[in-house]
Motif scaffolding. Structure first.
Motif, mmCIF file in Angstrom:
data_model
loop_
_atom_site.group_PDB
_atom_site.id
_atom_site.type_symbol
_atom_site.label_atom_id
_atom_site.label_comp_id
_atom_site.label_asym_id
_atom_site.label_seq_id
_atom_site.Cartn_x
_atom_site.Cartn_y
_atom_site.Cartn_z
ATOM 1 N N ASP A 401 0.819 -1.207 0.000
ATOM 2 C CA ASP A 401 0.000 0.000 0.000
ATOM 3 C C ASP A 401 0.849 1.251 0.000
ATOM 4 O OD1 ASP A 401 -2.296 -1.320 -0.162
ATOM 5 O OD2 ASP A 401 -3.041 -0.837 1.840
ATOM 6 N N TYR A 402 1.913 1.183 0.751
ATOM 7 C CA TYR A 402 2.780 2.338 0.820
ATOM 8 C C TYR A 402 3.370 2.643 -0.545
ATOM 9 C CZ TYR A 402 6.379 5.511 2.452
ATOM 10 O OH TYR A 402 7.156 6.605 2.646
ATOM 11 N N LYS A 445 -2.066 8.748 8.195
ATOM 12 C CA LYS A 445 -1.970 9.537 6.961
ATOM 13 C C LYS A 445 -2.059 8.624 5.750
ATOM 14 C CE LYS A 445 1.217 12.856 8.821
ATOM 15 N NZ LYS A 445 2.669 13.035 8.844
ATOM 16 N N LEU A 446 -1.323 7.552 5.835
ATOM 17 C CA LEU A 446 -1.299 6.596 4.730
ATOM 18 C C LEU A 446 -2.703 6.080 4.436
ATOM 19 C CD1 LEU A 446 0.378 4.752 2.786
ATOM 20 C CD2 LEU A 446 0.497 3.121 4.660
ATOM 21 N N LYS A 448 -5.447 7.567 4.975
ATOM 22 C CA LYS A 448 -6.241 8.629 4.345
ATOM 23 C C LYS A 448 -5.963 8.685 2.857
ATOM 24 C CE LYS A 448 -7.008 11.710 8.236
ATOM 25 N NZ LYS A 448 -6.223 12.621 9.071
ATOM 26 N N ILE A 449 -4.693 8.608 2.532
ATOM 27 C CA ILE A 449 -4.311 8.632 1.115
ATOM 28 C C ILE A 449 -4.960 7.466 0.380
ATOM 29 C CG2 ILE A 449 -2.379 8.451 -0.481
ATOM 30 C CD1 ILE A 449 -0.649 9.722 1.782
ATOM 31 N N ILE A 450 -4.849 6.312 0.994
ATOM 32 C CA ILE A 450 -5.402 5.111 0.365
ATOM 33 C C ILE A 450 -6.901 5.273 0.162
ATOM 34 C CG2 ILE A 450 -5.859 2.660 0.696
ATOM 35 C CD1 ILE A 450 -3.198 2.650 2.358
ATOM 36 N N ASN A 451 -7.549 5.783 1.175
ATOM 37 C CA ASN A 451 -8.998 5.916 1.087
ATOM 38 C C ASN A 451 -9.405 6.910 0.002
ATOM 39 O OD1 ASN A 451 -9.362 4.065 3.081
ATOM 40 N ND2 ASN A 451 -9.489 5.572 4.731
ATOM 41 N N LYS A 452 -8.569 7.944 -0.151
ATOM 42 C CA LYS A 452 -8.857 8.918 -1.200
ATOM 43 C C LYS A 452 -8.722 8.282 -2.567
ATOM 44 C CE LYS A 452 -7.050 12.942 0.672
ATOM 45 N NZ LYS A 452 -5.825 13.733 0.606
ATOM 46 N N GLN A 453 -7.719 7.432 -2.652
ATOM 47 C CA GLN A 453 -7.429 6.828 -3.949
ATOM 48 C C GLN A 453 -8.495 5.833 -4.371
ATOM 49 O OE1 GLN A 453 -3.638 5.188 -3.286
ATOM 50 N NE2 GLN A 453 -2.511 7.037 -3.846
ATOM 51 N N GLN A 454 -9.078 5.223 -3.392
ATOM 52 C CA GLN A 454 -9.903 4.066 -3.704
ATOM 53 C C GLN A 454 -10.987 4.311 -4.760
ATOM 54 O OE1 GLN A 454 -11.069 2.386 0.007
ATOM 55 N NE2 GLN A 454 -9.464 0.857 -0.082
ATOM 56 N N PRO A 455 -11.689 5.431 -4.715
ATOM 57 C CA PRO A 455 -12.751 5.599 -5.712
ATOM 58 C C PRO A 455 -12.218 5.665 -7.142
ATOM 59 C CG PRO A 455 -12.873 7.282 -3.992
ATOM 60 C CD PRO A 455 -11.680 6.504 -3.732
ATOM 61 N N HIS A 456 -10.956 5.985 -7.292
ATOM 62 C CA HIS A 456 -10.419 6.175 -8.629
ATOM 63 C C HIS A 456 -9.784 4.926 -9.196
ATOM 64 C CE1 HIS A 456 -11.270 10.265 -7.705
ATOM 65 N NE2 HIS A 456 -10.434 10.234 -6.689
ATOM 66 N N HIS A 457 -10.132 3.832 -8.666
ATOM 67 C CA HIS A 457 -9.540 2.599 -9.179
ATOM 68 C C HIS A 457 -9.894 2.389 -10.639
ATOM 69 C CE1 HIS A 457 -8.668 0.377 -5.196
ATOM 70 N NE2 HIS A 457 -7.775 1.291 -5.506
ATOM 71 N N HIS A 458 -8.896 2.044 -11.395
ATOM 72 C CA HIS A 458 -9.139 1.726 -12.800
ATOM 73 C C HIS A 458 -9.156 0.226 -12.953
ATOM 74 C CE1 HIS A 458 -8.632 5.877 -13.641
ATOM 75 N NE2 HIS A 458 -7.430 5.882 -13.098
ATOM 76 N N LEU A 464 -5.666 -2.675 -3.762
ATOM 77 C CA LEU A 464 -4.873 -2.431 -2.557
ATOM 78 C C LEU A 464 -5.272 -3.434 -1.485
ATOM 79 C CD1 LEU A 464 -5.227 1.417 -2.507
ATOM 80 C CD2 LEU A 464 -3.205 0.122 -3.145
ATOM 81 N N SER A 465 -4.315 -3.736 -0.677
ATOM 82 C CA SER A 465 -4.619 -4.736 0.351
ATOM 83 C C SER A 465 -5.665 -4.184 1.314
ATOM 84 C CB SER A 465 -3.361 -5.129 1.098
ATOM 85 O OG SER A 465 -2.664 -3.976 1.476
ATOM 86 N N SER A 466 -5.729 -2.877 1.377
ATOM 87 C CA SER A 466 -6.731 -2.316 2.276
ATOM 88 C C SER A 466 -8.141 -2.563 1.758
ATOM 89 C CB SER A 466 -6.493 -0.822 2.464
ATOM 90 O OG SER A 466 -6.428 -0.206 1.210
ATOM 91 N N ASP A 467 -8.240 -2.859 0.454
ATOM 92 C CA ASP A 467 -9.546 -3.229 -0.071
ATOM 93 C C ASP A 467 -10.016 -4.523 0.578
ATOM 94 O OD1 ASP A 467 -9.190 -1.098 -1.623
ATOM 95 O OD2 ASP A 467 -8.643 -2.216 -3.440
ATOM 96 N N ILE A 468 -9.046 -5.394 0.714
ATOM 97 C CA ILE A 468 -9.383 -6.705 1.254
ATOM 98 C C ILE A 468 -9.495 -6.635 2.774
ATOM 99 C CG2 ILE A 468 -8.730 -9.132 1.292
ATOM 100 C CD1 ILE A 468 -6.630 -7.992 -1.029
ATOM 101 N N ASN A 469 -8.451 -6.041 3.315
ATOM 102 C CA ASN A 469 -8.410 -5.969 4.774
ATOM 103 C C ASN A 469 -8.639 -4.521 5.177
ATOM 104 O OD1 ASN A 469 -7.906 -6.148 7.443
ATOM 105 N ND2 ASN A 469 -5.733 -6.649 7.236
ATOM 106 N N SER A 470 -9.824 -4.266 5.646
ATOM 107 C CA SER A 470 -10.171 -2.872 5.857
ATOM 108 C C SER A 470 -9.723 -2.343 7.216
ATOM 109 C CB SER A 470 -11.681 -2.687 5.709
ATOM 110 O OG SER A 470 -12.327 -3.482 6.664
ATOM 111 N N THR A 471 -9.181 -3.221 8.027
ATOM 112 C CA THR A 471 -8.700 -2.707 9.313
ATOM 113 C C THR A 471 -7.599 -1.697 9.073
ATOM 114 O OG1 THR A 471 -8.056 -5.020 9.468
ATOM 115 C CG2 THR A 471 -8.799 -3.939 11.491
ATOM 116 N N SER A 472 -7.653 -0.668 9.821
ATOM 117 C CA SER A 472 -6.669 0.370 9.585
ATOM 118 C C SER A 472 -5.312 -0.091 10.096
ATOM 119 C CB SER A 472 -7.084 1.659 10.285
ATOM 120 O OG SER A 472 -6.519 1.716 11.567
ATOM 121 N N TYR A 473 -4.299 0.365 9.417
ATOM 122 C CA TYR A 473 -2.952 -0.056 9.764
ATOM 123 C C TYR A 473 -2.575 0.363 11.170
ATOM 124 C CZ TYR A 473 -1.903 -1.629 5.101
ATOM 125 O OH TYR A 473 -1.886 -2.327 3.946
ATOM 126 N N PHE A 474 -2.984 1.542 11.507
ATOM 127 C CA PHE A 474 -2.601 2.020 12.824
ATOM 128 C C PHE A 474 -3.196 1.126 13.907
ATOM 129 C CE2 PHE A 474 -3.318 4.631 16.605
ATOM 130 C CZ PHE A 474 -2.006 4.965 16.878
#
Lengths: 788, 225
Positions: A401-402, A445-446, A448-458, A464-474
């Motif tokens: 993700d990073y 922060k990361l 947030k960035i990921i979440n912003k990006q998500q709608p723009h998936h082509h 992103l792994s966060s799609d699969i695993n929605s638990t926040s990294y922190f």
């Protein structure tokens, strides 16, 4: 088979006695036991063997008994020490509570029927396939009765392998040695008993010894070269060189060995030897015996230390193990030989009185409990492996993700070698940016960035792994740390980042500060602080070899590291200066954070970077500056270690005792009230020393420190840890109706073995978590106003 | 011969003094009869207990000992410990002048802030290092005398400062110091106090306390039984 009757001067008369001694009599369950003989038989025996002088017999018997006793005591002590060590290891490395271990151990079924036990032992010994190539290093030493001018030589080579020795040692009784004679060099064979597969004669062995005994003088014969051919192994017990060996049935192949002066006694319980004790925190410099993995001297009695030493020495390898044993044996038998009867007896009694070893019944259990311990350590290993895997997975998904998020944002990062899957953490870490950041906030922060990006998936975009695993990294990082702390191999680097040190660190600054501290003696503030530091340097962890090298009676390496860090800190923050308690915190950081912590295999070695004192300095600065609670008064912020803060820390103790105690621990509060116990007398020490002073044992403290680093509200954690320490001992405390005793317990938590062993990270963390949820930061603020 | 029943009394004692003068070492010598060259520095305050038996009055005096940290910055915590203390041991190091003046400061503070009737003992430690002595015995004696005279001229009750020297390392004078303090403590009051459990038990088993006390007094007067 040679005739055993050759042992007797008058072999024609002795067959009956012999039968009795070797257990061939059919009417006795345990043939050969002297107490089973009829009076007539005994007097015959005395007549035959001892020229009608029973004193020799009695002397021999009692000295045999004492030596037996002595050996048993040594065995028990050693077993006890090993078991303790294992338990310690299990609780240190495995987060296994003593309760868990106890429960496991209690499931053991112990056969109390001695006959059954012996039978099994013999059976298993018979089944052993011994490696004939193994080193027959041990010679049997026989004692000869000169009056009868018998020349006896032991011919049983000793082939020892741990499992057999295991079984033998646990048996209080041995089987007569089965040796075949080399008739050209010996007139007689001794102790020969081809019937030793008969259970009934198991107990006859040590009685057999006295046939070969005189009253103390031995004659040792030079030996001929022996080759190990028979599948026999011997166990010698007792200082007089009595030998007994347990052999498989095919002892016909002649075995001849040097009789000689090989002092041996295989009384070392060997089953433990096969457990290799690892000390993952071992420094490059070898630790001396009796020092634990953090370098603290154990308070073990000398005897126990010795066995500990043996245990660690045997890490060297099998071949050496053999030698070690020999040395040890030679040692002990030498001692025992020179030890007069009475003193042995006295020593025995002393040991008995000390009660430092296992009770007889417990000693019996040891074999089985050790198996369970082995099992437990395996369980523990699996558990930690699993845990490390979890981290590994965490890092991998984080890395991915990073990588994508920074690419999206055109953040220039050094190439992440995606192929190098094994190097997840390193590659993650080597990137110029901070992935975790102070307290792990960069993870948020990361996200947030990921979440912003998500709608723009082509289409075709790698999800992103966060799609699969929605638990926040922190949260995930937080949870992982709560579970078992940071794994040692990641600890140093994570400490460095989470404490904010990576940002704080100015290259060269540490050395500059230190040099200033030595030169700028004309600044009275710094000078007085340096003086304070000097007073405490040699009073910091004097029982730790890294701080106090007692062997060479000089300060250890960490003494100088601590000095450098404290000197530099005093110059860096003259207004805060040196505060007692800092020394403890830095010491714990030095011990836990790399300066001495090395991992136990090369794989891990690769990961862990040993933190230098410079790194520890910046971690400490980060901890003090960014992480510790601050107190604000009149629009001024006071650092936790600021002189003024003591007052506010005191107020927090009031809040703890007057608000949180009655709320969360009402029973204890009531109890304390009746005993007139002031909680702040206990907790204030904990707070000002950040739970180091007589509070958390270092291995637990380090894991709590991991938690401090990711905690968004450290004061809540301080409250909740304080509460959980009381909760942890609530039952015990409620049962005590003496205020002094309660103070003594709670003010020496990591000093008393009983309380120390009842402190478990996972349990404390569990309790602390439950309190943490119920404590509100806003409320603390308003309470501070109220009590202030 | 009727003998007075053994009596128990418990007192709170606090140790004050500059860092590294040997407060903890004195306590450990007293409590465990051990000495460790490498003692960890005390943070906050440590707690220990020990009893002494006073043969002449057949009384066991139990000390709850609060051994405070010597560092200047922890000074503000001291009132918390001496607040309800019955005795205070102000310790200095005979090889350090500054530690003596720090001990004097503590005495001043105690006289002002501590509960009335607190037994104060000024102890010079490390007498085994007499070659390095910086604080003159005579000087300390004069200081204490002056202090005690001030006290009596002010008409204040008792409250004399006890003077002692000891060596935690050799053990010299340690037990004696605590014995002197025990004798100076108001055992009579504490014995009657509700805080003493053993005593309460005695009372319930029918021992008349007040008589015991009288007996004790007459014993002390005639010093025979």
């Amino acid at each position: 088979m040679p005739n055993p009757s050759s042992l007797f001067p008058d072999s024609s008369n002795s067959s009956e006695v012999q039968d009795i001694l070797f257990g061939r009599s059919s009417n006795r369950s345990l043939g050969g036991n002297l107490h089973d003989l009829s009076e007539a038989q005994i007097s015959k025996l005395i007549h035959l063997k001892f020229d009608n002088n029973p004193i020799t017999l009695i002397r021999q018997l009692s000295s045999d008994l004492t030596s037996k006793e002595r050996d048993l005591i040594l065995l028990r002590k050693e077993k006890f020490a090993r078991e303790q060590l294992l338990l310690k290891l299990l609780s240190e490395y495995g987060n296994l509570s003593s309760l868990e271990i106890d429960q496991k151990l209690n499931t053991l079924k112990i056969d109390n029927n001695a006959d059954n036990v012996l039978h099994d032992l013999i059976e298993s010994a018979m089944d052993e396939h011994l490696n004939p190539e193994s080193n027959p290093s041990i010679n049997n030493r026989m004692s000869i009765k000169p009056t009868e001018s018998y020349r006896l030589r032991s011919k049983s080579d000793q082939l020892r392998s741990p499992p057999e020795r295991t079984s033998q040692v646990t048996s209080p009784i041995e089987v007569l040695s089965n040796t075949s004679s080399n008739s050209t060099t010996h007139n007689h064979s001794h102790n020969n008993n081809s019937n030793n597969n008969n259970n009934n004669n198991r107990s006859s062995s040590w009685l057999g010894n006295w046939f070969n005994h005189n009253d103390g003088s031995n004659e040792n014969l030079p030996g001929t070269q022996g080759r190990p051919q028979s599948k026999s192994f011997s166990l010698q017990i007792g200082p007089f060189g009595s030998t007994s060996s347990l052999s498989s049935s095919n002892t016909g192949n002649g075995v001849n060995s040097g009789g000689g002066n090989g002092a041996e006694s295989s009384k070392v319980p060997v089953e433990l030897d096969s457990i290799k004790v690892r000390r993952p925190y071992e420094d490059r410099t070898p630790l001396s015996a009796g020092v634990d993995k953090f370098g603290f001297f154990n308070d073990m009695p000398k005897e126990a230390q010795k066995s500990n030493e043996l245990l660690s020495d045997e890490e060297e390898g099998e071949e050496e193990e053999e030698e070690e044993d020999d040395d040890y044996d030679a040692n002990t038998s030498g001692i025992s030989e020179s030890k007069p009867f009475i003193s042995t007896l006295v020593e025995t009694n002393d040991l008995e009185a000390n009660g430092t070893y296992l009770s007889t019944s417990k000693a019996k259990n040891t074999v089985t409990s050790l198996d369970t311990l082995k099992q437990l350590s395996r369980m523990h290993d699996e558990k930690s492996k699993q845990y490390e895997d979890e981290w590994e997975t965490f890092f991998k998904s984080l890395q991915r993700d990073y990588y994508y998020s920074s690419n999206k944002n055109k953040v220039k990062i050094e190439n992440i070698p995606e192929k190098d899957q094994n190097n997840t953490f390193n590659s993650l870490y080597s990137s110029a940016n901070e992935i975790f950041g102070l307290k792990g906030l960069n993870l948020i922060k990361l996200e947030k960035i990921i979440n912003k990006q998500q709608p723009h998936h082509h289409v075709g975009h790698v999800p992103l792994s966060s799609d699969i695993n929605s638990t926040s990294y922190f949260k995930k990082l937080h949870k992982l740390i709560q579970k078992m702390g940071i794994p040692p191999k990641y600890r140093s680097q994570l400490w460095f980042e989470l404490s904010g040190s990576k940002n704080l660190k100015v290259p060269g600054e540490f050395d500059r500060l230190y040099n200033l501290s030595i030169s700028s003696v004309n600044d009275p503030l710094i000078e007085s602080n340096i003086n304070q530091v000097n007073l405490d340097l040699h009073r910091t962890m004097p029982s730790n070899i890294y701080f106090n090298d007692v062997v060479n009676s000089q300060p250890g390496p960490n003494y100088y590291r601590l000095q450098k860090i404290l000197y530099a800190f005093v110059v860096y923050k003259p207004k805060i200066g040196y505060c007692q308690g800092m020394n403890k915190i830095i010491s714990n950081l030095l011990l836990g954070g790399g300066a001495t912590a090395a991992s136990n295999n090369e794989e891990d070695e690769k990961w862990s970077v040993n933190l230098t004192e410079e790194d520890i300095f910046w971690i400490f600065v980060g901890f003090i500056d960014e992480l510790l609670p601050t107190y604000s008064k009149d629009f001024k912020d006071y650092n936790f270690f600021d002189n003024k803060s003591l007052l506010y820390i005191g107020i927090d103790q009031k809040i703890l005792s007057d608000v949180y105690f009655p709320r969360f621990l009402p029973n204890l509060r009531k109890h304390f009230k009746t005993l007139n116990i002031q909680i702040e007398y206990i907790t204030l020490n904990w707070w000002v020393s950040i739970f180091t002073e007589n509070c958390l044992p270092i291995e637990i403290w380090i894991k709590f420190f991991d938690n401090f680093l990711v905690s968004l509200n450290v004061e809540i954690l301080f409250f909740s840890i304080s509460l959980s320490l009381f909760k942890n001992f609530e039952k015990l405390l409620l049962s005590i109706s003496n205020a002094d005793d309660i103070y003594l317990i709670m003010k020496n938590l990591n000093q008393n073995n009983s309380t120390k062993s009842n402190l478990k990270y996972s349990e404390l963390m569990q309790l602390s978590k439950s309190f943490e949820k119920k404590i509100d930061g806003q409320e603390i603020e308003s309470l501070r106003m109220m009590y202030g | 011969m009727s003998e007075a029943a053994e009596r128990f009394a418990q007192f709170k004692l606090v140790l004050l003094g500059e860092s590294a003068v040997g407060k903890s070492s004195i306590v450990h010598r007293f409590v465990k009869n051990t000495f460790d060259n490498m003692r960890e520095s005390t943070i906050g305050a440590a707690f220990l207990t020990q009893s002494v038996h006073l043969a002449e009055s057949n009384t066991t005096v139990k000390f709850e000992i609060w051994d405070t940290a010597g560092q200047e910055r922890y000074k503000s915590l001291a009132p918390m410990y001496y607040r309800n203390a019955n005795a205070a041991l102000c310790v200095y190091d005979i090889t350090s002048r500054s530690s003596f003046s720090k001990a004097q400061d503590w005495i001043k503070e105690l006289k002002k802030q501590a509960p009335e009737g607190i037994v104060i003992c000024l102890v010079g430690n490390k007498v085994d290092l007499k070659d390095e002595r910086e604080v003159d015995e005579q000087e300390v004696a004069e200081y204490v005398e002056e202090l005690n005279q001030e006290q009596s001229s002010a008409g204040a009750p008792a409250g004399k400062v006890i003077l002692a020297e000891c060596s935690a390392k050799s053990g010299d004078g340690v037990l004696e110091t605590f014995n002197v303090i025990a004798r100076a403590l108001p055992v009579e009051d504490a014995v009657g106090g509700a805080r003493n459990r053993q005593l309460r038990n005695k009372r319930s088993s029918g021992v008349d306390l007040s008589r015991g006390r009288q007996q004790q007094q007459s014993q002390a007067a005639s010093s025979c039984c």
